[in-house]
Design an enzyme around this catalytic site. Structure first.
Site, PDB file in Angstrom:
ATOM      1  N   THR A  43       0.847  -1.195   0.000  1.00 31.61           N
ATOM      2  CA  THR A  43       0.000   0.000   0.000  1.00 31.61           C
ATOM      3  C   THR A  43       0.880   1.241   0.000  1.00 31.61           C
ATOM      4  OG1 THR A  43      -1.832  -1.101   1.112  1.00 31.61           O
ATOM      5  CG2 THR A  43      -1.707   1.295   1.329  1.00 31.61           C
ATOM      6  N   GLN A 117      -4.252  -7.447  -6.650  1.00 29.02           N
ATOM      7  CA  GLN A 117      -4.747  -7.933  -5.360  1.00 29.02           C
ATOM      8  C   GLN A 117      -6.099  -7.286  -5.057  1.00 29.02           C
ATOM      9  OE1 GLN A 117      -3.290  -6.811  -1.359  1.00 29.02           O
ATOM     10  NE2 GLN A 117      -2.625  -8.932  -1.160  1.00 29.02           N
ATOM     11  N   HIS A 198      -7.234 -11.194  -1.388  1.00 31.32           N
ATOM     12  CA  HIS A 198      -6.607 -10.778  -0.128  1.00 31.32           C
ATOM     13  C   HIS A 198      -7.458 -11.295   1.026  1.00 31.32           C
ATOM     14  CE1 HIS A 198      -4.349  -8.720   2.785  1.00 31.32           C
ATOM     15  NE2 HIS A 198      -4.324  -7.488   2.293  1.00 31.32           N
ATOM     16  N   ASN A 201      -4.181 -10.371   6.979  1.00 26.88           N
ATOM     17  CA  ASN A 201      -3.885  -9.104   7.647  1.00 26.88           C
ATOM     18  C   ASN A 201      -5.069  -8.429   8.323  1.00 26.88           C
ATOM     19  OD1 ASN A 201      -1.769  -8.747   4.882  1.00 26.88           O
ATOM     20  ND2 ASN A 201      -1.001  -9.054   6.952  1.00 26.88           N
ATOM     21  N   TYR A 203      -8.230  -8.047   7.369  1.00 26.00           N
ATOM     22  CA  TYR A 203      -9.249  -7.389   6.548  1.00 26.00           C
ATOM     23  C   TYR A 203     -10.475  -8.295   6.421  1.00 26.00           C
ATOM     24  CZ  TYR A 203      -5.502  -4.086   5.832  1.00 26.00           C
ATOM     25  OH  TYR A 203      -4.501  -3.167   6.055  1.00 26.00           O
ATOM     26  N   ARG A 250      -4.022 -14.919  -0.596  1.00 28.51           N
ATOM     27  CA  ARG A 250      -3.073 -14.551   0.453  1.00 28.51           C
ATOM     28  C   ARG A 250      -3.707 -14.751   1.826  1.00 28.51           C
ATOM     29  NH1 ARG A 250       0.451  -9.295   2.326  1.00 28.51           N
ATOM     30  NH2 ARG A 250       2.465 -10.188   1.743  1.00 28.51           N
ATOM     31  N   ASN A 258      -3.969  -5.574  12.648  1.00 26.82           N
ATOM     32  CA  ASN A 258      -5.371  -5.163  12.762  1.00 26.82           C
ATOM     33  C   ASN A 258      -6.124  -5.983  13.805  1.00 26.82           C
ATOM     34  OD1 ASN A 258      -5.344  -3.001  10.874  1.00 26.82           O
ATOM     35  ND2 ASN A 258      -5.372  -4.494   9.202  1.00 26.82           N
ATOM     36  N   GLY A 345       8.882  -7.101   0.102  1.00 29.27           N
ATOM     37  CA  GLY A 345       8.097  -5.885   0.086  1.00 29.27           C
ATOM     38  C   GLY A 345       8.947  -4.645   0.201  1.00 29.27           C
ATOM     39  N   ARG A 346       9.363  -4.315   1.419  1.00 28.29           N
ATOM     40  CA  ARG A 346      10.085  -3.063   1.652  1.00 28.29           C
ATOM     41  C   ARG A 346      11.376  -2.987   0.838  1.00 28.29           C
ATOM     42  NH1 ARG A 346       9.300  -2.778   8.267  1.00 28.29           N
ATOM     43  NH2 ARG A 346       7.015  -2.685   8.207  1.00 28.29           N
TER      44      ARG A 346
END
Length: 403
Positions: A43, A117, A198, A201, A203, A250, A258, A345-346
């Site tokens: 994101t 995604q 997705h 995480n 959601y 995923r 969260n 990712g990062r």
């Protein structure tokens, strides 16, 4: 899928962490991947307002990273109701589809492959982000701790406390599935190579899956079969649109993002892995259960490794592992048969040519967390690749009209 047992035969610790294994080609459904390094969904909150439309700068950003074996796009909300953060792109309007089409064209012209995604945040939202300032929805009306990231009246990003969501009614479930169906068709229109569901995480789909956020007593709550029902309904619906070999899912076993938790993650995610295997999907994308340990440089605990092994045994298809990896640990997980592909990712944020840098054992750029969310090219498209560092070509894209 590669033979995991063959990859795990080495007993030489140095050979097990040799990054050369990351550069073996791999067949993923209909796609021939040149290596094993995946770009994880990230994101970045840089969609254009109004309309949450991917910008021309996003096309540059993804094209810069097209050397990834596969890009999984930042999460794209399947509806206005599914939005949980300011300036995140959707995949539910014609303008958004057109914006994404520019992104996929840029990636394909650069030789890359990209999945979209698909995302519904559920309770991780705020009325300021919802149609007509309505309450966010969830499996159960449980208020999450923390704050939502919204756009305030001055057009600035702001953090505000979460509110108590509204529990979805039983008759609304087909409508939720329909949001994913529309988004999946839109992803086809935008020329993506596939889609990722997705379900991680904390959601919406994960909120249904995990016992801490699902207190329902109807056919979508209680037993693991009921709590996973919505995910499997979405999976079935999207299979009819894309075909299973262009779909990934995923999940995040043992995840805490969260404020999520499950009373029996081994039973829950073992069941999910077994059921998803029946679809013959392209892959299962697992957020590393040992993410926090490995980010600290600590070895994974036995429960995390056992859960990864359980998922491997139950799913049987291609596994992507994401979170906390460097070149050595990624190679080790592939050698030991815990994963077929590894997502970063990062490291991709700051290193658009990450595969080349890992292959050459070149230094990595450091990422700047203050530029992760919102803004323009700073911390987005201005990280240099190796050729730019050597002065062989100009620096990255600049677009000061990004919004």
């Amino acid at each position: 899928m590669a033979d995991a047992a063959t990859l795990s035969r080495t007993r030489d610790p140095a050979a097990a962490s040799d990054p050369a294994v990351l550069f073996q080609p791999y067949r993923l459904g209909p796609l021939e991947l040149p290596h094993r390094i995946i770009m994880a969904p990230l994101t970045r909150s840089r969609a254009r307002s109004p309309g949450n439309v991917p910008s021309p700068l996003a096309a540059c950003y993804y094209a810069q990273r097209a050397s990834a074996a596969l890009i999984v796009s930042e999460a794209a909300q399947v509806s206005i109701q599914g939005q949980g953060y300011a300036w995140t792109p959707g995949i539910h309007s014609s303008a958004q589809v057109e914006g994404w089409r520019h992104v996929t064209k840029a990636v394909h012209e650069s030789g890359g492959r990209i999945f979209c995604q698909l995302w519904h945040v559920g309770r991780i939202s705020h009325p300021a982000l919802q149609p007509d300032n309505m309450l966010p929805v969830a499996p159960s009306a449980i208020t999450p701790q923390g704050k939502a990231f919204i756009e305030n009246e001055r057009g600035e990003g702001a953090l505000v406390p979460f509110v108590r969501p509204r529990a979805l009614a039983l008759e609304e479930m087909p409508y939720i599935v329909g949001q994913y169906e529309r988004a999946a068709r839109n992803a086809q229109s935008a020329d993506f190579d596939g889609v990722e569901i997705h379900a991680a995480n904390g959601y919406l789909l994960d909120q249904f899956i995990e016992s801490s956020t699902n207190r329902r007593s109807d056919t979508y709550g209680g037993s693991v079969e009921n709590r996973t029902r919505l995910l499997l309904e979405v999976a079935e619906a999207l299979s009819r649109i894309w075909g299973p070999d262009r779909i990934g899912v995923r999940i995040s076993p043992l995840g805490r993002m969260n404020e999520i938790r499950d009373d029996d993650p081994e039973a829950t995610f073992g069941y999910i892995s077994e059921r998803l295997a029946e679809f013959d999907f392209a892959y299962l994308h697992v957020v590393n259960p040992a993410l926090e340990q490995m980010q600290k440089g600590e070895p994974p605990d036995q429960r995390s490794l056992a859960l990864v092994q359980l998922i491997r045994e139950r799913f049987k298809g291609t596994l992507i592992a994401a979170g906390g990896f460097d070149a050595g640990t990624a190679a080790r997980w592939i050698h030991e048969g815990r994963a077929d592909l590894v997502a970063f990712g990062r490291k991709f944020i700051a290193n658009p040519d990450l595969p080349e840098r890992l292959r050459a054992d070149a230094p990595l750029n450091a990422d700047d967390p203050t530029t992760y969310y919102g803004g323009g090219e700073n911390g987005y498209t201005d990280y240099p690749d190796l050729a730019q560092e050597r002065g062989e070509r100009p620096r990255g894209c600049v677009d000061r009209s990004w919004r």
